[in-house]
Design a protein around this motif. Structure first.
Motif, mmCIF file in Angstrom:
data_model
loop_
_atom_site.group_PDB
_atom_site.id
_atom_site.type_symbol
_atom_site.label_atom_id
_atom_site.label_comp_id
_atom_site.label_asym_id
_atom_site.label_seq_id
_atom_site.Cartn_x
_atom_site.Cartn_y
_atom_site.Cartn_z
ATOM 1 N N UNK A 1 46.713 57.404 39.256
ATOM 2 C CA UNK A 1 46.170 58.704 38.848
ATOM 3 C C UNK A 1 44.650 58.655 38.593
ATOM 4 N N UNK A 2 43.986 59.814 38.909
ATOM 5 C CA UNK A 2 44.544 60.992 39.582
ATOM 6 C C UNK A 2 44.631 60.743 41.085
ATOM 7 N N UNK B 1 55.601 70.038 43.129
ATOM 8 C CA UNK B 1 55.783 71.354 42.518
ATOM 9 C C UNK B 1 56.878 71.312 41.452
ATOM 10 N N UNK B 2 57.960 70.574 41.741
ATOM 11 C CA UNK B 2 59.061 70.454 40.781
ATOM 12 C C UNK B 2 58.621 69.702 39.533
ATOM 13 N N UNK B 3 57.902 68.603 39.726
ATOM 14 C CA UNK B 3 57.430 67.820 38.583
ATOM 15 C C UNK B 3 56.419 68.602 37.746
ATOM 16 N N UNK B 4 55.594 69.412 38.418
ATOM 17 C CA UNK B 4 54.628 70.240 37.688
ATOM 18 C C UNK B 4 55.349 71.339 36.908
ATOM 19 N N UNK C 1 58.304 71.275 35.721
ATOM 20 C CA UNK C 1 59.030 70.687 34.595
ATOM 21 C C UNK C 1 58.099 69.954 33.623
ATOM 22 N N UNK C 2 56.778 70.067 33.866
ATOM 23 C CA UNK C 2 55.734 69.583 32.951
ATOM 24 C C UNK C 2 55.654 68.064 32.835
ATOM 25 N N UNK C 3 56.048 67.361 33.904
ATOM 26 C CA UNK C 3 55.875 65.911 33.927
ATOM 27 C C UNK C 3 54.513 65.508 34.468
ATOM 28 N N UNK C 4 53.897 66.348 35.282
ATOM 29 C CA UNK C 4 52.566 66.061 35.820
ATOM 30 C C UNK C 4 51.697 67.294 35.657
ATOM 31 N N UNK C 5 50.383 67.101 35.800
ATOM 32 C CA UNK C 5 49.449 68.224 35.698
ATOM 33 C C UNK C 5 48.286 67.973 36.656
ATOM 34 N N UNK D 1 41.532 70.685 46.544
ATOM 35 C CA UNK D 1 42.962 70.676 46.214
ATOM 36 C C UNK D 1 43.235 69.732 45.040
ATOM 37 N N UNK D 2 44.324 69.993 44.323
ATOM 38 C CA UNK D 2 44.563 69.241 43.088
ATOM 39 C C UNK D 2 44.857 67.767 43.328
ATOM 40 N N UNK D 3 44.392 66.957 42.408
ATOM 41 C CA UNK D 3 44.828 65.571 42.302
ATOM 42 C C UNK D 3 45.635 65.512 41.017
ATOM 43 N N UNK D 4 46.709 64.732 41.038
ATOM 44 C CA UNK D 4 47.693 64.805 39.973
ATOM 45 C C UNK D 4 47.607 63.633 39.018
ATOM 46 N N UNK D 5 47.923 63.897 37.745
ATOM 47 C CA UNK D 5 48.036 62.868 36.722
ATOM 48 C C UNK D 5 49.253 63.169 35.861
ATOM 49 N N UNK D 6 49.734 62.178 35.136
ATOM 50 C CA UNK D 6 50.886 62.379 34.268
ATOM 51 C C UNK D 6 50.504 63.236 33.067
ATOM 52 N N UNK D 7 51.452 64.014 32.601
ATOM 53 C CA UNK D 7 51.243 64.833 31.413
ATOM 54 C C UNK D 7 51.600 64.053 30.158
ATOM 55 N N UNK D 8 51.367 64.646 29.013
ATOM 56 C CA UNK D 8 51.719 64.001 27.750
ATOM 57 C C UNK D 8 53.231 63.917 27.539
#
Length: 242
Positions: free
Chosen positions: A26-27, A49-52, A54-58, A64-71
Motif C-alpha cells: 500500500x498504496x 469495490x466490495x472491500x471498499x 465493506x470498509x476494509x480498504x479506502x 485513479x485511486x490507489x488503495x490502502x487498508x482501513x482502520x
C-alpha cells in the motif's frame, strides 16, 4: 492442520489475498494489484469495490485511486491480540525480561511458513531493536524460527519452510534443543542480535517463542548464557505445565 470437506468460496479467497497484497504494497492501484496477483482486471475491480463498500480498504486520495487498508483491519487485529491467552500471559513475563536485560523482548508464533510477532515490549535503551506487532520474520534464519524448528522433525521443518536451503543441519538443531535457546545475528534487523527460547505445551510441542533482541555491540557472546537462562525460565513459565 484439519481439513473441512466443503466447497470453498473463491471470491472470498480472492478478497483475502487482495487484502494481504494491499497490506504489503500500500498504496497500490488496480492495475498493479491485478498484475501482482495475476487476476483479471474486471474481477479485481469488483473485489476492490466490495472491500471498499465493506470498509476494509479506502482510496489513498488519488485519481485513479490507489488503495490502502482501513482502520477496520487495525480494530480486528487488536481484538485478536487482546483475545490471545498466550499473548496476555506473556506481557508481564516479557516486561520482566526487558527490565532484567534492558533489551527489547517479543513473542512470536509460527504461521504459514512465517514467524509472526504477536507481542512486543520495547527495550529501555536509547538505541534498541524496534519491533511491531504483526512483523514477519523468516523461520529459517530468525532466532524464534530456529528454536521452534529445534522441536520439529526434519520433515516438519521442510514442510514449514519456503527456503529449505537456509535451514540448519539436524546436529545444529539438536544443539539448540539441548541448551534450550537459539541465537541469530541480523535476521530481525541489520546490526542486531536475537536469542530465543521455545514455549512448549504439555506434550512438548512448540506454541511459540519468546525473544530478546538488541544491538550486536551490546548483545554479545558474553551475555548469551545469562540471556539464554532468563529466556528458558520465561518460556517455562509460559509453557503448558503452568
Amino acid at each position: 492442520m484439519s481439513q473441512i470437506s466443503v466447497k470453498t468460496i473463491s471470491g472470498l479467497t480472492r478478497g483475502l489475498h487482495v487484502i494481504e497484497a494491499i497490506a504489503a504494497h500500500q498504496p497500490i492501484g488496480l492495475t498493479a494489484l491485478a498484475r501482482l496477483l495475476d487476476i483479471d482486471k474486471s474481477a479485481m475491480q469488483r473485489t476492490l469495490a466490495t472491500l471498499h463498500e465493506s470498509q476494509w480498504i479506502r482510496p489513498a486520495g488519488e485519481a485513479p485511486p490507489r488503495w490502502e487498508l482501513s482502520t477496520r483491519c487495525v480494530v480486528v487485529a487488536g481484538q485478536v491480540y487482546n483475545g490471545s491467552s498466550l499473548t496476555a500471559r506473556a506481557q508481564p513475563v516479557m516486561t520482566e525480561l526487558r527490565d532484567a536485560t534492558g533489551e527489547s523482548v517479543h513473542l512470536a508464533v509460527a504461521e504459514n511458513k512465517h514467524m509472526i510477532v504477536l507481542g512486543v515490549v520495547d527495550g529501555n535503551q536509547m538505541v534498541r531493536t524496534a519491533l511491531k506487532v504483526g512483523q514477519v520474520h523468516a523461520p529459517e534464519t530468525s532466532a524464534s524460527g530456529r528454536v521452534i524448528h529445534a522441536y520439529l522433525t526434519q520433515q516438519e521443518r521442510e514442510n514449514g519452510s519456503s527456503e529449505t536451503h537456509l535451514l540448519l543441519s539436524p546436529e545444529e538443531y539438536q544443539e539448540i534443543r539441548s541448551r534450550g535457546w537459539s541465537v541469530s545475528a541480523g535476521a530481525v534487523q541489520q546490526g542486531s542480535t536475537s536469542l530465543a527460547a521455545a514455549i512448549l505445551d504439555v506434550s512438548g510441542s512448540p506454541l511459540g517463542a519468546v525473544v530478546i533482541s538488541g544491538p550486536e555491540t551490546r548483545v554479545t557472546e558474553d551475555h548469551f548464557d545469562r540471556f539464554g537462562e532468563l529466556l528458558r525460565a520465561a518460556a517455562d513459565q509460559l509453557g503448558g505445565t503452568h
